[in-house]
Design a protein around this motif. Structure first.
Motif, PDB file in Angstrom:
ATOM      1  N   GLN A  33       5.055 -59.524 -30.220  1.00  0.00           N
ATOM      2  CA  GLN A  33       6.015 -60.912 -29.367  1.00  0.00           C
ATOM      3  C   GLN A  33       6.393 -60.146 -28.809  1.00  0.00           C
ATOM      4  OE1 GLN A  33       7.738 -63.955 -32.910  1.00  0.00           O
ATOM      5  NE2 GLN A  33       6.145 -63.368 -34.345  1.00  0.00           N
ATOM      6  N   SER A  34       7.144 -59.513 -28.596  1.00  0.00           N
ATOM      7  CA  SER A  34       8.276 -58.890 -27.898  1.00  0.00           C
ATOM      8  C   SER A  34       7.978 -57.327 -27.298  1.00  0.00           C
ATOM      9  CB  SER A  34       9.713 -59.161 -28.664  1.00  0.00           C
ATOM     10  OG  SER A  34       9.588 -60.813 -28.618  1.00  0.00           O
ATOM     11  N   PHE A  72       9.313 -53.884 -25.443  1.00  0.00           N
ATOM     12  CA  PHE A  72      10.104 -53.275 -24.059  1.00  0.00           C
ATOM     13  C   PHE A  72       9.906 -52.177 -23.061  1.00  0.00           C
ATOM     14  CE2 PHE A  72      12.656 -56.091 -26.259  1.00  0.00           C
ATOM     15  CZ  PHE A  72      12.416 -56.261 -27.212  1.00  0.00           C
ATOM     16  N   TYR A  97      11.703 -48.248 -22.871  1.00  0.00           N
ATOM     17  CA  TYR A  97      12.771 -47.816 -23.116  1.00  0.00           C
ATOM     18  C   TYR A  97      12.871 -46.228 -22.372  1.00  0.00           C
ATOM     19  CZ  TYR A  97      15.230 -50.219 -27.501  1.00  0.00           C
ATOM     20  OH  TYR A  97      15.419 -50.797 -27.809  1.00  0.00           O
ATOM     21  N   GLN A 137      14.542 -42.200 -22.915  1.00  0.00           N
ATOM     22  CA  GLN A 137      15.151 -41.633 -23.126  1.00  0.00           C
ATOM     23  C   GLN A 137      15.519 -40.186 -22.020  1.00  0.00           C
ATOM     24  OE1 GLN A 137      13.080 -40.261 -26.798  1.00  0.00           O
ATOM     25  NE2 GLN A 137      15.413 -39.389 -27.869  1.00  0.00           N
ATOM     26  N   PRO A 169      17.340 -42.586 -26.958  1.00  0.00           N
ATOM     27  CA  PRO A 169      16.748 -44.184 -26.087  1.00  0.00           C
ATOM     28  C   PRO A 169      17.372 -45.244 -25.683  1.00  0.00           C
ATOM     29  CG  PRO A 169      14.752 -43.274 -27.900  1.00  0.00           C
ATOM     30  CD  PRO A 169      16.993 -42.728 -28.540  1.00  0.00           C
ATOM     31  N   LEU A 213      17.536 -49.066 -23.289  1.00  0.00           N
ATOM     32  CA  LEU A 213      16.821 -49.923 -23.580  1.00  0.00           C
ATOM     33  C   LEU A 213      16.834 -50.009 -21.632  1.00  0.00           C
ATOM     34  CD1 LEU A 213      15.116 -52.840 -23.799  1.00  0.00           C
ATOM     35  CD2 LEU A 213      17.209 -53.937 -23.383  1.00  0.00           C
ATOM     36  N   LEU A 228       9.553 -44.347 -22.876  1.00  0.00           N
ATOM     37  CA  LEU A 228       9.153 -44.995 -24.988  1.00  0.00           C
ATOM     38  C   LEU A 228       8.501 -46.574 -24.104  1.00  0.00           C
ATOM     39  CD1 LEU A 228      11.483 -43.850 -26.676  1.00  0.00           C
ATOM     40  CD2 LEU A 228       9.428 -42.791 -26.137  1.00  0.00           C
ATOM     41  N   ALA A 230       7.215 -55.015 -30.590  1.00  0.00           N
ATOM     42  CA  ALA A 230       8.134 -55.383 -31.183  1.00  0.00           C
ATOM     43  C   ALA A 230       7.285 -56.926 -32.189  1.00  0.00           C
ATOM     44  CB  ALA A 230       8.983 -56.012 -31.035  1.00  0.00           C
ATOM     45  N   GLU A 231       7.166 -56.906 -33.517  1.00  0.00           N
ATOM     46  CA  GLU A 231       6.716 -58.075 -34.115  1.00  0.00           C
ATOM     47  C   GLU A 231       7.833 -57.772 -35.241  1.00  0.00           C
ATOM     48  OE1 GLU A 231       3.918 -58.041 -36.783  1.00  0.00           O
ATOM     49  OE2 GLU A 231       4.395 -60.014 -37.352  1.00  0.00           O
ATOM     50  N   GLY A 232       9.607 -58.707 -35.263  1.00  0.00           N
ATOM     51  CA  GLY A 232      10.370 -57.975 -35.776  1.00  0.00           C
ATOM     52  C   GLY A 232      10.781 -56.853 -36.524  1.00  0.00           C
ATOM     53  N   GLN A 233      10.079 -55.524 -36.457  1.00  0.00           N
ATOM     54  CA  GLN A 233      11.018 -54.555 -35.953  1.00  0.00           C
ATOM     55  C   GLN A 233      10.340 -53.894 -35.127  1.00  0.00           C
ATOM     56  OE1 GLN A 233       8.180 -50.953 -38.913  1.00  0.00           O
ATOM     57  NE2 GLN A 233       8.875 -52.872 -40.268  1.00  0.00           N
ATOM     58  N   LEU A 234      10.892 -52.900 -34.363  1.00  0.00           N
ATOM     59  CA  LEU A 234      10.137 -51.940 -33.013  1.00  0.00           C
ATOM     60  C   LEU A 234       9.084 -51.271 -33.345  1.00  0.00           C
ATOM     61  CD1 LEU A 234      13.524 -51.993 -30.140  1.00  0.00           C
ATOM     62  CD2 LEU A 234      11.977 -54.077 -31.437  1.00  0.00           C
ATOM     63  N   PHE A 273       7.653 -47.732 -31.939  1.00  0.00           N
ATOM     64  CA  PHE A 273       7.481 -46.949 -30.337  1.00  0.00           C
ATOM     65  C   PHE A 273       6.197 -46.132 -30.109  1.00  0.00           C
ATOM     66  CE2 PHE A 273      11.840 -47.241 -29.430  1.00  0.00           C
ATOM     67  CZ  PHE A 273      12.432 -47.886 -30.329  1.00  0.00           C
ATOM     68  N   GLY A 274       6.165 -46.395 -28.752  1.00  0.00           N
ATOM     69  CA  GLY A 274       4.953 -45.382 -29.107  1.00  0.00           C
ATOM     70  C   GLY A 274       5.784 -43.661 -28.451  1.00  0.00           C
TER      71      GLY A 274
END
Lengths: 114, 107
Positions: free
Chosen positions: B31-32, B34, B36, B38, B44, B46, B87, B91-95, B97-98
């Motif tokens: 759903q979300s 981002f 980042y 690093q 990392p 945002l 990066l 996110a779907e509840g938790q993030l 990362f690639g």
């Protein structure tokens, strides 16, 4: 100064040692996380705490034991680790544990297991 | 299959160049999104959120294509200080990362 503080920054431990990593957040957030970052691999989520209760444990070996005494502090207790556990351990916090908000990271603890 | 996939690079570009990073995610319920940044041996941080309508922050433009499950980041007029690993996060509840894309901007 970062709103999420981790200590120690560097740690070298033997496979029979017991040590703890500490994380403290000054952002008023109510969710905290432990991530593991190994070379050339994505960040791996280890544990999630929301309102001091564990809500996620991504099949992490029992030699890693988290503790969240309050919403500002998070610990990761380590015992009988293996050399492959050497990595950067990052703590993060966010305003909520289940919504899709960004996370704010501490500077990490670079762990070497010998 | 990786949940969030990025070209690891490295991308080596001259100052002033325009560089684009791409990312795909496998969880259609995400759903979300981002980006980042690093820096070497740092945590990392945002860089920017990514919205369906696309969004811009100075020299940085992020795009999201939900149908293709694809996210992009465009950096214009790159600076030496842009050198870092970028990066992609879904996110779907938790993030999630690639692995990150490494960028080096050369003088």
């Amino acid at each position: 100064e970062t709103g999420v503080t981790q200590t120690p920054r560097h740690l070298v431990m033997g496979m029979t040692n017991k040590k703890s990593l500490k994380c403290e957040q000054h952002l008023g957030h109510n969710a905290m996380y432990w991530y593991k970052q190994s070379a050339k691999k994505p960040l791996e989520l280890m544990f999630v705490y929301s309102l001091e209760e564990r809500v996620e444990n991504n099949s992490v070996p029992s030699r890693f034991s988290p503790e969240c005494p309050n919403s500002s502090h998070l610990f990761l207790h380590l015992h009988t680790l293996q050399p492959e556990d050497s990595a950067l351990y990052l703590c993060a916090s966010s305003p909520a544990g289940t919504e899709n908000t960004e996370a704010f990271f501490g500077q990490g603890t670079r762990l070497t297991v010998v | 299959r990786k949940e969030v996939e990025q070209d690891p690079g490295p991308f080596n570009v001259p100052e002033g160049a325009t560089v684009a990073f791409n990312c795909t995610y496998s969880n259609s319920a995400s759903q979300s999104f981002f980006w980042y940044r690093q820096d070497c041996r740092k945590e990392p941080k945002l860089l920017m959120s990514v919205y369906s309508s696309g969004n811009e922050d100075g020299r940085f433009t992020a795009q999201l294509n939900r149908a293709s499950q694809y996210i992009s980041l465009l950096i214009r007029d790159s600076k030496l200080s842009d050198s870092a690993t970028y990066l992609c996060v879904a996110a779907e509840g938790q993030l999630t990362f690639g692995s990150g894309t490494q960028l080096t901007v050369l003088p």
